[in-house]
Design an enzyme around this catalytic site. Structure first.
Site, PDB file in Angstrom:
ATOM      1  CE  LYS A   1       1.433   0.177   5.014  1.00 31.37           C
ATOM      2  NZ  LYS A   1       2.453  -0.566   5.872  1.00 31.37           N
TER       3      LYS A   1
ATOM      4  CG  ASP B   1       0.237   2.816  -0.719  1.00 34.20           C
ATOM      5  OD1 ASP B   1      -0.342   1.987   0.146  1.00 34.20           O
ATOM      6  OD2 ASP B   1       1.490   2.482  -1.143  1.00 34.20           O
TER       7      ASP B   1
ATOM      8  CG  MET C   1      10.108   6.913   2.240  1.00 32.54           C
ATOM      9  SD  MET C   1       9.603   5.461   3.114  1.00 32.54           S
ATOM     10  CE  MET C   1      10.929   4.372   2.319  1.00 32.54           C
TER      11      MET C   1
ATOM     12  CB  THR D   1      10.744   3.464  -9.023  1.00 29.74           C
ATOM     13  OG1 THR D   1      10.972   3.413  -7.346  1.00 29.74           O
ATOM     14  CG2 THR D   1      12.064   3.641  -9.720  1.00 29.74           C
TER      15      THR D   1
END
Length: 258
Positions: free
Chosen positions: A58, A36, A172, A119
């Protein structure tokens, strides 16, 4: 017929030091790496010179390879007997369309495994020096995105989110910060609830911006960046500003006042 195998590898938030040992080993053994755009540059240096490199994009707001093409190329690489690494930012199972790629492999009988990664929300809380949960105060964490897909518009239940004793992490979020804050206020969250905007978490240009929900909704807090942005909302973030001030000696931390 002999065929290859696909390793789905979590690249974490960007800092190569946050890779797992297993992730680093799999990258070093790869014959083809599909990665990505958000994978950190130091991590890309771990890809062997002999390996084929395929950037699939991405990144929100930027041109990316179509998902069906990614699926097809993963299948083709594995069928050609290559050891394939599909390198995804963060954790492969977190907003990474993992199910679509594993389904394509399964249709062709191609084996795969998943190597988890850190994450962004975990890395952001660590950078701010705060917990994601707190006993008796914050009982859970909810990972969210307001991004929609062509098949279905994403409309969170804002009232439900406002009623839960949780830290909310919006991935995002760069283009929708005021809208998210306004919706949460309308849903019932209080105006002075702490928030934290995190840009480019774990990278040298990392920036933490603490504030309040009403300040974000009114536009008093804003960003002007092309970096990935994570928005966190919750009680434990009240400690973020204080923790950030205490850690100003860190060369990777920049704190913006609200």
């Amino acid at each position: 017929m002999k065929q290859g195998h696909v390793h789905f590898v979590g690249a974490g938030p960007g800092d190569a030091a946050l890779l797992t040992f297993k992730a680093a080993r799999l990258i070093g053994e790869a014959e083809a790496v599909f990665y990505d755009a958000l994978v950190g540059p130091e991590i890309l240096k771990l890809i062997p010179a002999r390996a084929e490199r395929i950037c699939v994009g991405k990144r929100a707001g930027c041109l990316s390879m179509k998902q069906r093409e990614i699926n097809a190329r993963l299948v083709a690489a594995a069928l050609s007997c290559k050891r394939v690494v599909r390198l995804k930012g963060g954790d492969p199972g977190m907003f990474g369309r993992l199910e679509e790629e594993t389904s394509a492999l399964g249709t062709h009988g191609i084996s795969y495994d998943i190597c988890p990664g850190i994450t962004a929300a975990s890395a952001a809380a660590a950078a701010a020096g705060v917990p994601l949960t707190a006993r008796g105060l914050v009982r859970g964490v909810r990972f969210l995105t307001t991004a929609s897909c062509p098949e279905k518009e994403n409309r969170p239940d804002w009232a439900m989110l406002a009623s839960a004793e949780e830290t909310l992490a919006f991935y995002m979020a760069r283009s929708k910060l005021p809208e998210i804050a306004a919706a949460l206020l309308e849903g019932g969250l209080r105006a002075d609830l702490p928030i934290l905007i995190v840009e480019a978490v774990s990278l040298p240009q990392e920036k933490l911006q603490p504030g309040r929900l009403d300040e974000l909704a009114s536009g008093e807090i804003g960003i002007s960046t092309a970096q990935p942005v994570l928005l966190m909302v919750g009680e434990t973030l009240a400690l973020a500003a204080e923790a950030a001030r205490e850690r100003l000696h860190s060369p990777v931390l920049e704190v913006a006042s609200a």
